[in-house]
Design an enzyme around this catalytic site. Structure first.
Site, mmCIF file in Angstrom:
data_model
loop_
_atom_site.group_PDB
_atom_site.id
_atom_site.type_symbol
_atom_site.label_atom_id
_atom_site.label_comp_id
_atom_site.label_asym_id
_atom_site.label_seq_id
_atom_site.Cartn_x
_atom_site.Cartn_y
_atom_site.Cartn_z
ATOM 1 N N GLY A 117 0.825 -1.190 0.000
ATOM 2 C CA GLY A 117 0.000 0.000 0.000
ATOM 3 C C GLY A 117 0.861 1.242 0.000
ATOM 4 O O GLY A 117 2.051 1.183 0.308
ATOM 5 N N SER A 158 -5.654 -3.594 6.424
ATOM 6 C CA SER A 158 -6.507 -2.417 6.240
ATOM 7 C C SER A 158 -5.903 -1.267 7.020
ATOM 8 O O SER A 158 -4.669 -1.109 7.056
ATOM 9 C CB SER A 158 -7.934 -2.752 6.684
ATOM 10 O OG SER A 158 -8.759 -1.617 6.551
ATOM 11 N N TYR A 187 -7.353 7.799 0.937
ATOM 12 C CA TYR A 187 -6.757 6.664 1.654
ATOM 13 C C TYR A 187 -7.790 5.954 2.534
ATOM 14 O O TYR A 187 -7.979 4.738 2.442
ATOM 15 C CB TYR A 187 -5.586 7.178 2.509
ATOM 16 C CG TYR A 187 -4.859 6.109 3.275
ATOM 17 C CD1 TYR A 187 -3.808 5.401 2.693
ATOM 18 C CD2 TYR A 187 -5.201 5.797 4.595
ATOM 19 C CE1 TYR A 187 -3.130 4.413 3.406
ATOM 20 C CE2 TYR A 187 -4.523 4.822 5.303
ATOM 21 C CZ TYR A 187 -3.491 4.139 4.712
ATOM 22 O OH TYR A 187 -2.817 3.157 5.416
HETATM 23 P P1 NAD Z 1 5.788 0.746 3.627
HETATM 24 O O1 NAD Z 1 5.899 1.874 2.677
HETATM 25 O O2 NAD Z 1 6.953 0.438 4.495
HETATM 26 O O3 NAD Z 1 5.371 -0.589 2.884
HETATM 27 C C1 NAD Z 1 4.545 -0.611 1.767
HETATM 28 C C2 NAD Z 1 4.991 -1.728 0.858
HETATM 29 O O4 NAD Z 1 4.149 -1.738 -0.298
HETATM 30 C C3 NAD Z 1 6.445 -1.539 0.372
HETATM 31 O O5 NAD Z 1 7.147 -2.755 0.422
HETATM 32 C C4 NAD Z 1 6.244 -1.028 -1.033
HETATM 33 O O6 NAD Z 1 7.337 -1.289 -1.899
HETATM 34 C C5 NAD Z 1 4.974 -1.779 -1.455
HETATM 35 N N1 NAD Z 1 4.330 -1.122 -2.579
HETATM 36 C C6 NAD Z 1 4.015 0.201 -2.697
HETATM 37 N N2 NAD Z 1 3.502 0.462 -3.892
HETATM 38 C C7 NAD Z 1 3.469 -0.711 -4.570
HETATM 39 C C8 NAD Z 1 3.039 -1.082 -5.881
HETATM 40 N N3 NAD Z 1 2.564 -0.172 -6.766
HETATM 41 N N4 NAD Z 1 3.139 -2.376 -6.251
HETATM 42 C C9 NAD Z 1 3.652 -3.296 -5.392
HETATM 43 N N5 NAD Z 1 4.077 -3.008 -4.146
HETATM 44 C C10 NAD Z 1 3.987 -1.721 -3.738
HETATM 45 O O7 NAD Z 1 4.509 1.071 4.519
HETATM 46 P P2 NAD Z 1 3.782 0.288 5.694
HETATM 47 O O8 NAD Z 1 3.418 1.314 6.693
HETATM 48 O O9 NAD Z 1 4.532 -0.909 6.120
HETATM 49 O O10 NAD Z 1 2.429 -0.127 4.962
HETATM 50 C C11 NAD Z 1 2.024 -1.464 4.784
HETATM 51 C C12 NAD Z 1 0.508 -1.507 4.809
HETATM 52 O O11 NAD Z 1 0.049 -1.086 6.100
HETATM 53 C C13 NAD Z 1 -0.161 -0.566 3.793
HETATM 54 O O12 NAD Z 1 -1.249 -1.226 3.193
HETATM 55 C C14 NAD Z 1 -0.631 0.592 4.643
HETATM 56 O O13 NAD Z 1 -1.743 1.233 4.098
HETATM 57 C C15 NAD Z 1 -0.975 -0.140 5.936
HETATM 58 N N6 NAD Z 1 -1.041 0.715 7.120
HETATM 59 C C16 NAD Z 1 0.069 1.328 7.620
HETATM 60 C C17 NAD Z 1 -0.049 2.117 8.754
HETATM 61 C C18 NAD Z 1 1.129 2.807 9.373
HETATM 62 O O14 NAD Z 1 0.941 3.561 10.334
HETATM 63 N N7 NAD Z 1 2.347 2.586 8.908
HETATM 64 C C19 NAD Z 1 -1.288 2.296 9.378
HETATM 65 C C20 NAD Z 1 -2.387 1.671 8.823
HETATM 66 C C21 NAD Z 1 -2.267 0.867 7.713
#
Ligand code: NAD
Length: 253
Positions: A71, A112, A149
């Site tokens: 994401g 999510s 988002y």
């Molecule tokens: P992150 O940026 O570290 O990880 C996101 C991952 O998705 C990365 O490995 C990235 O390369 C991959 N990605 C992005 N665009 C892509 C694409 N077009 N095709 C394939 N892969 C792609 O961020 P994170 O915080 O670890 O996020 C992971 C999930 O957790 C996401 O779905 C995010 O919405 C969700 N999330 C995160 C938080 C937070 O506070 N960090 C809170 C709620 C939800």
């Protein structure tokens, strides 16, 4: 040893899930735009098809679990990218993995967000739920990043709730985690941007347990939902947020 696959395992929460599964002795195939076993851009139809075709080859014997984690954050522009990766990319990858997971009576976990229960744009969410990618992407570009988002995560979570019973009849348990603020590259980028820094600092300071979550906190919850210990849990949304959702919506659950 189990066979698992996931999207978004290169960094952040996904990398922690991958590492935890490895530590538990499992094999994990990662689909990601970078540093992955299967490199694919889930924002495009071609990337999704490539990912699903490659996964079908690698995991032809079946999967014990699949995690849709990839994401982008609410600060990423154009906002239509949030729509295409977080909603349409996630669903395409889950649909690609479904029959493989069914072969092993496995489990699916969707990453999510706590943002899924915040204010949303009705028209945008309706376009998502109708599967109208072009129109939903156009709508996202007229919204602010947080609305694009949160609406995407709401529609994704509703999709999980609508499909989990059908998946269960195929032997696949499907659930979601809803992370609250978690220290990852996605958040660090936003936390240091002039536009979002103040709001994020305030949000972080409000977390009831008094600290921000780590990717490992999200991995622990995900691996529990994947495990046989969670065999009677299906269609649930597990908030992993230090109490933020209860604080904001004390009468809803
Ligand atoms: P992150 O940026 O570290 O990880 C996101 C991952 O998705 C990365 O490995 C990235 O390369 C991959 N990605 C992005 N665009 C892509 C694409 N077009 N095709 C394939 N892969 C792609 O961020 P994170 O915080 O670890 O996020 C992971 C999930 O957790 C996401 O779905 C995010 O919405 C969700 N999330 C995160 C938080 C937070 O506070 N960090 C809170 C709620 C939800």
């Amino acid at each position: 040893m189990g066979m698992y696959a996931m999207t978004g395992g290169a960094t952040g929460i996904g990398a922690a899930i991958k590492n935890r599964l490895h530590t538990e002795g499992h094999e994990v195939t990662v689909i990601d735009i970078k540093n992955a076993d299967i490199e694919a851009d889930l924002s495009s139809d071609g990337g999704r098809q490539h990912a699903n075709a490659e996964l079908a080859k690698v995991a032809s014997a079946g999967l014990d679990g699949f995690i849709a984690c990839a994401g982008v954050g609410s600060h990423v522009t154009p906002f239509s990218l949030i729509t295409s990766v977080n909603y349409f990319g996630a669903i395409a990858s889950i649909e690609g993995a479904r029959d493989l997971v069914a072969k092993n009576n496995g489990a699916l976990v969707i990453v999510s967000s706590q943002s899924a229960v915040m204010d949303y744009d009705k028209n945008y969410v309706q376009l998502l739920e109708e599967g109208k990618e072009v129109e939903a992407c156009a709508a996202a570009d007229t919204l602010d990043g947080q609305t694009a988002y949160g609406g995407g995560k709401l529609a994704l979570t509703r999709w999980m709730r609508k499909h989990c019973t059908e998946y269960a009849t195929m032997g696949v348990r499907m659930n979601a985690i809803a992370p609250g603020y978690t220290e990852t590259p996605l958040n660090l980028e936003a936390a240091t941007s002039p536009e979002y820094a103040e709001a994020m600092a305030q949000y972080k300071a409000s977390i009831p347990v008094g600290f921000a979550g780590t990717p490992e906190d999200q991995a622990a919850a995900t691996c529990f939902l994947l495990s046989p210990e969670a065999r009677y849990i299906c269609g649930t949304v597990l908030f992993v947020d230090g109490g933020s959702d209860a604080q904001m919506r004390p009468t809803e659950f």
